[in-house]
Design a protein around this motif. Structure first.
Motif, PDB file in Angstrom:
ATOM      1  N   LEU A  59       0.601  -1.309   0.018  1.00 47.92           N
ATOM      2  CA  LEU A  59       0.279   0.024   0.016  1.00 47.92           C
ATOM      3  C   LEU A  59       0.715   1.354  -0.010  1.00 47.92           C
ATOM      4  O   LEU A  59       0.610   2.113  -0.836  1.00 47.92           O
ATOM      5  N   ASP A  60       1.898   1.137   0.873  1.00 44.98           N
ATOM      6  CA  ASP A  60       2.728   2.278   0.812  1.00 44.98           C
ATOM      7  C   ASP A  60       3.516   2.564  -0.454  1.00 44.98           C
ATOM      8  O   ASP A  60       3.768   3.971  -0.709  1.00 44.98           O
ATOM      9  N   ARG A  61       3.398   1.526  -1.340  1.00 42.85           N
ATOM     10  CA  ARG A  61       4.069   1.944  -2.809  1.00 42.85           C
ATOM     11  C   ARG A  61       2.969   2.132  -3.871  1.00 42.85           C
ATOM     12  O   ARG A  61       3.339   1.825  -4.911  1.00 42.85           O
ATOM     13  N   GLY A  62       1.868   2.219  -3.549  1.00 43.72           N
ATOM     14  CA  GLY A  62       1.106   2.450  -4.566  1.00 43.72           C
ATOM     15  C   GLY A  62       0.061   1.504  -4.867  1.00 43.72           C
ATOM     16  O   GLY A  62      -0.429   1.531  -5.912  1.00 43.72           O
ATOM     17  N   TRP A  90      -8.799 -12.406   0.657  1.00 45.55           N
ATOM     18  CA  TRP A  90      -7.408 -11.836   0.544  1.00 45.55           C
ATOM     19  C   TRP A  90      -7.319 -10.630  -0.158  1.00 45.55           C
ATOM     20  O   TRP A  90      -7.826 -10.444  -1.158  1.00 45.55           O
ATOM     21  N   GLU A  91      -6.587  -9.768   0.376  1.00 39.24           N
ATOM     22  CA  GLU A  91      -6.365  -8.358  -0.296  1.00 39.24           C
ATOM     23  C   GLU A  91      -5.136  -8.445  -1.153  1.00 39.24           C
ATOM     24  O   GLU A  91      -4.039  -9.016  -0.485  1.00 39.24           O
ATOM     25  N   ARG A  92      -5.287  -8.430  -2.259  1.00 39.55           N
ATOM     26  CA  ARG A  92      -4.292  -8.573  -3.349  1.00 39.55           C
ATOM     27  C   ARG A  92      -3.668  -7.564  -3.999  1.00 39.55           C
ATOM     28  O   ARG A  92      -4.816  -6.935  -4.566  1.00 39.55           O
ATOM     29  N   ALA A  93      -2.557  -7.143  -4.189  1.00 37.86           N
ATOM     30  CA  ALA A  93      -2.123  -5.934  -5.076  1.00 37.86           C
ATOM     31  C   ALA A  93      -2.467  -6.374  -6.587  1.00 37.86           C
ATOM     32  O   ALA A  93      -1.653  -7.406  -7.128  1.00 37.86           O
ATOM     33  N   ASN A  94      -3.435  -5.653  -7.267  1.00 40.36           N
ATOM     34  CA  ASN A  94      -3.807  -6.080  -8.543  1.00 40.36           C
ATOM     35  C   ASN A  94      -2.974  -5.283  -9.674  1.00 40.36           C
ATOM     36  O   ASN A  94      -2.615  -5.695 -10.847  1.00 40.36           O
ATOM     37  N   TRP A  95      -2.382  -4.098  -9.032  1.00 40.29           N
ATOM     38  CA  TRP A  95      -1.674  -3.194  -9.923  1.00 40.29           C
ATOM     39  C   TRP A  95      -1.235  -1.996  -9.080  1.00 40.29           C
ATOM     40  O   TRP A  95      -1.688  -1.966  -8.027  1.00 40.29           O
ATOM     41  N   PHE A  96      -0.143  -1.099  -9.564  1.00 39.04           N
ATOM     42  CA  PHE A  96       0.222  -0.190  -8.712  1.00 39.04           C
ATOM     43  C   PHE A  96       0.127   1.086  -9.555  1.00 39.04           C
ATOM     44  O   PHE A  96       0.526   1.102 -10.623  1.00 39.04           O
ATOM     45  N   ALA A  97      -0.127   2.084  -8.731  1.00 36.82           N
ATOM     46  CA  ALA A  97      -0.344   3.231  -9.456  1.00 36.82           C
ATOM     47  C   ALA A  97       0.931   3.949  -9.227  1.00 36.82           C
ATOM     48  O   ALA A  97       1.878   3.764  -8.472  1.00 36.82           O
ATOM     49  N   ALA A 136      -4.642   5.885  -6.572  1.00 41.17           N
ATOM     50  CA  ALA A 136      -4.765   4.408  -6.502  1.00 41.17           C
ATOM     51  C   ALA A 136      -6.274   3.743  -6.212  1.00 41.17           C
ATOM     52  O   ALA A 136      -6.143   3.188  -5.184  1.00 41.17           O
ATOM     53  N   GLU A 137      -6.936   3.940  -7.418  1.00 40.81           N
ATOM     54  CA  GLU A 137      -8.161   3.349  -7.164  1.00 40.81           C
ATOM     55  C   GLU A 137      -8.471   3.051  -8.783  1.00 40.81           C
ATOM     56  O   GLU A 137      -8.121   3.698  -9.704  1.00 40.81           O
TER      57      GLU A 137
END
Length: 814
Positions: A433-436, A445-452, A458-459
């Motif tokens: 989260l701290d990196r976008g 599960w909360e999973r990073a799908n992509w990075f802003a 970041a949405e």
């Protein structure tokens, strides 16, 4: 009133339309001693007040198959039982008011054609011709399904009950199931109460058809059945002079549906913010009850409806109805054998589509119970997809506020749930989260799908065209293809199989060879007796007596249950280890260089070839490095205990800074894997897809002694393939593919895409799908011309049976 018998082959709890359907279909298969217990009166929960819309098209081929079966069944029930079901094919129209909804319903129309459902895309003018009372000023598109219908919900249920009785079932009203006799993983008896009488039915099977009581009944039976009741509103007008039979009309952009019946209009709503009901339990005396009116809640829907159909403003309201219906966390119903028990089944949680689903669901469950295996893929609704935490009442209350409205929401690709989020977090959650990171949710599960990037929000910004993350994913994809990327795989299931018989057990239950050295990783499948794919896994030998089975996040419970049910006399212990380790995938041509910077271990081909794992030091910690890939590049999955996960993440990020290490998400993984032709379980491969027709014959051993599915593998080897999994790429780089788009071979629809994504390296949208090929050579299959239909437009596609990206896997093994 007769009392229940002392024993039965099966006890069905719940006398709504689905309970009656299960009883009907079991007796049709020849089952005797079928007993249905209804606490009050048949249909008195939700069935009696259902709207009775009976549509054919669902989101997948098998769900569509079940809905079509329901129609066919209801059409003949009256002749069989003498009970009028009110079923009639009136057709249905769905209209779009926006360009986004137009794209959606045109894609649905294409999907319908692929599934064999008669469908017609119609213009706003044609909508008005079929529904002359409508204001079409802002209508952008219509879709017409001429064979959709409507019926009388209560009478359909009563007809099914009568059909079951005619074949010997006992259907007992005013008889409540009050408890059970449990013996380990089986229910051996059901306690009942009828007035002042009580007793116990000894039984072989129990089926939970409890509807909105399904969660409560499930708990009584020792099982998790996540669902929650919500208020559902509709009005019925006074009779309108001159009103004749009309198709069912859906205006999802206004959250509304319309049904003409006996010269009146029923207007119903699926509002975006629903009202959960009975969070503290359903009243004990509930029977044919209505809930208090809430006109303020319904008024915005009615106001739009009066604009859409002006005659409603003139018609009086005969009935304002508010009744409860049950909704599940993902808007799919629950069907099948409950993971916690070996003879407890469920059919419940029908999310306002119970009438159109009950016939097919009852048929499918009955066949499953009779044969002991699923008749076809039912993964969309299999109760084993539900995670244990999803039975949490607070979670269900919060999620149910959203799920009712999602029925008519824009079904954008990659749409994420908004409610009941943040329950399961990996050890890297805050770091990402701290990196976008933009999070998606799967199985909680909360999973990073992509990075802003930079100042980007970041949405998600949803659409049917290129979404706001398209270029972000392209950058992540390129990093993995050309440099080095890192992504979090902690959510994937990790099941430890340990004991003196671990090797023999896995050699029986899975198709690969597990008589391998410690550190060897084997990619393989669990097969059923038809060689259909029940699970797609890697299995790593950790020690002489212990293995780690790695599964998709969504199927961990189902896969572990499959292992448990086939354990038999094997001396093994099966343990879920998912939360014990975090996993970071380090992928790309520079992956070895990065790992060599943070670890003294040897990552060369000689020391750590593809398909092997080794214990390593990393930073100041310890981990295990698995050399495998799901993106088609050189890479490792780093397994680290959760206490050291943060340290390992920071160590890798610091070391990778000067190398351009890029954080990546799940969308990147999907775009890379589809270029490589890697299958995705639940989409490309399911329990009814033969492992060899899926192109995975290499992963099962033909010469290994007895294992589940071996005979079906050898038969297919002898008789030849009837289907082949083919990879496609659109020649036009602009259209996007998601799934279920029709495949046309030489101008004829022959199948549909099981999955789709954009191939950023290859420069076009790509998909996988099965093509019939009985008696044909590979050359004949590839010599054809192929097109994919996208929202009604045919787009030329190239086809390949080998991966279009790095077909010899040279990049993986450097």
């Amino acid at each position: 009133m007769s009392l229940p018998p002392s024993s039965a082959r099966v006890v069905i709890i719940g006398g709504g339309v689905i309970g009656c359907s299960v009883a009907y279909h079991l007796t049709k298969l020849g089952w005797k001693d079928v007993v249905l217990l209804e606490r009050k009166q048949l249909t008195s929960g939700t069935t009696w007040h259902a709207a009775g819309l009976i549509a054919q098209l669902r989101a997948t081929q098998n769900m569509t198959r079940l809905a079509k079966y329901s129609q066919e069944l209801y059409g003949g029930l009256e002749d069989e039982t003498g009970v009028a079901t009110g079923f009639k094919r009136v057709g249905s129209i769905t209209v779009a008011l926006t360009e986004a909804r137009k794209e959606e319903i045109l894609r649905q129309a294409s999907m319908a054609r692929a599934f064999g459902v008669e469908v017609e895309a119609i213009s706003p003018t044609e909508v008005l011709e079929k529904y002359p009372h409508l204001n079409i000023g802002d209508v952008t598109q219509g879709v017409y399904l001429p064979l959709d219908g409507q019926g009388d919900p209560a009478n359909i249920a009563l007809a099914l009950a009568k059909g079951a009785r005619q074949r010997g079932a006992q259907v007992l009203e005013r008889t409540k199931a009050t408890g059970v006799v449990r013996d380990g993983r089986r229910i051996t008896g059901v306690h009942w109460q009828q007035g002042d009488e009580t007793g116990t039915i000894n039984c072989e099977h129990v089926v939970n058809c409890g509807g909105m009581w399904g969660h409560e009944v499930g708990a009584m039976l020792g099982t998790n059945v996540p669902l929650h009741a919500c208020e559902h509103f509709y009005i019925v007008t006074e009779a309108i002079a001159g009103l004749t039979q009309l198709p069912v009309l859906r205006v999802p952009d206004e959250c509304a549906y319309y049904k003409e019946d006996a010269g009146k209009i029923l207007l119903g709503a699926f509002e975006p913010n629903a009202k959960p009901w009975a969070a503290n339990g359903i009243p004990a005396d509930f029977e044919f009850d209505q809930l208090p009116e809430d006109f303020d809640h319904f008024e915005p829907i009615l106001a739009d409806a009066c604009e859409r159909m002006p005659m409603l403003a003139e018609a009086g309201i005969h009935t304002f109805f508010n009744g409860p219906e049950s909704f599940t966390p993902d808007d799919a119903y629950h069907l099948g054998l409950c993971p916690e028990m070996d003879n407890v089944w469920v059919a419940a949680g029908f999310n306002s589509i119970g009438i159109q689903s009950a016939g097919g669901a009852g048929m499918a469950l009955s066949q499953w119970m009779d044969a002991g295996e699923k008749p076809f893929d039912l993964g969309d609704v299999d109760i084993s997809r539900m995670q244990p935490f999803q039975g949490n009442k607070t979670y269900l209350f919060e999620r149910s506020k959203e799920t009712l409205g999602l029925l008519y929401a824009d079904h954008y690709p990659y749409l994420q749930k908004r409610t009941a989020r943040g329950v399961r977090r990996t050890p890297f959650h805050q770091h990402l989260l701290d990196r976008g990171a933009v999070m998606g949710e799967l199985a909680g599960w909360e999973r990073a799908n992509w990075f802003a990037r930079g100042s980007q929000e970041a949405e998600y910004r949803y659409s049917w065209t290129r979404q706001n993350f398209f270029e972000n994913v392209r950058a992540e994809h390129t990093a993995v293809r050309e440099g080095v990327g890192m992504y979090d795989m902690s959510s994937f299931g990790k099941i430890r199989v340990e004991g003196p018989d671990a090797e023999a057990f896995l050699n029986y239950v899975a198709g690969g060879n597990y008589s391998v050295p410690v550190g060897k990783i084997v990619y393989t499948q669990f097969l059923n007796d038809r060689a259909g794919i029940e699970a797609d896994v890697t299995i790593t030998r950790l020690s002489p007596d212990a293995y780690l089975v790695v599964t998709p996040a969504a199927t961990r419970l189902a896969d572990q249950t499959w292992l448990m049910r086939h354990k038999g006399a094997y001396r093994v212990t099966i343990t879920d280890m998912t939360a014990a380790e975090g996993v970071l995938a380090i992928m790309g041509p520079q992956a070895r260089d990065l790992l060599q910077k943070v670890s003294p271990n040897d990552f060369s081909n000689a020391a750590n070839p593809f398909g092997t794992a080794q214990e390593i030091e990393i930073g100041m910690g310890l981990a295990r490095a698995h050399r495998v890939t799901y993106v088609g590049e050189l890479g490792w999955e780093i397994y680290v205990s959760t206490d050291m996960a943060g340290h390992v993440f920071e160590t890798l990020m610091d070391a990778g800074a000067e190398m351009g290490l890029t954080l990546c998400g799940m969308h990147m993984m999907d775009t890379c894997r589809i270029e490589k032709g890697f299958r995705h379980f639940g989409h490309d491969i399911t329990s009814e897809d033969h492992v060899m027709e899926a192109g995975l014959g290499f992963a099962v051993k033909k010469d290994k002694p007895a294992y589940i599915g071996r005979d079906a593998v050898l038969r297919k080897q002898d008789e030849g393939l009837a289907m082949r999994m083919v990879q496609f790429k659109l020649t036009d780089p602009e259209p996007l593919l998601y799934h279920a788009e029709p495949i046309l071979r030489n101008g004829e629809v022959v199948g549909f895409l099981t999955s789709g994504a954009y191939g950023h390296t290859l420069g076009g949208a790509m998909g996988l799908g099965y093509v019939p090929c009985k008696g044909e050579s590979v050359q004949e299959v590839l010599a054809s011309s192929y097109e994919i239909e996208v929202a009604g437009t045919r787009v030329a596609a190239t086809a390949s049976l080998k991966p279009m990206y790095d077909p010899k896997s040279e990049r993986v093994k450097v």
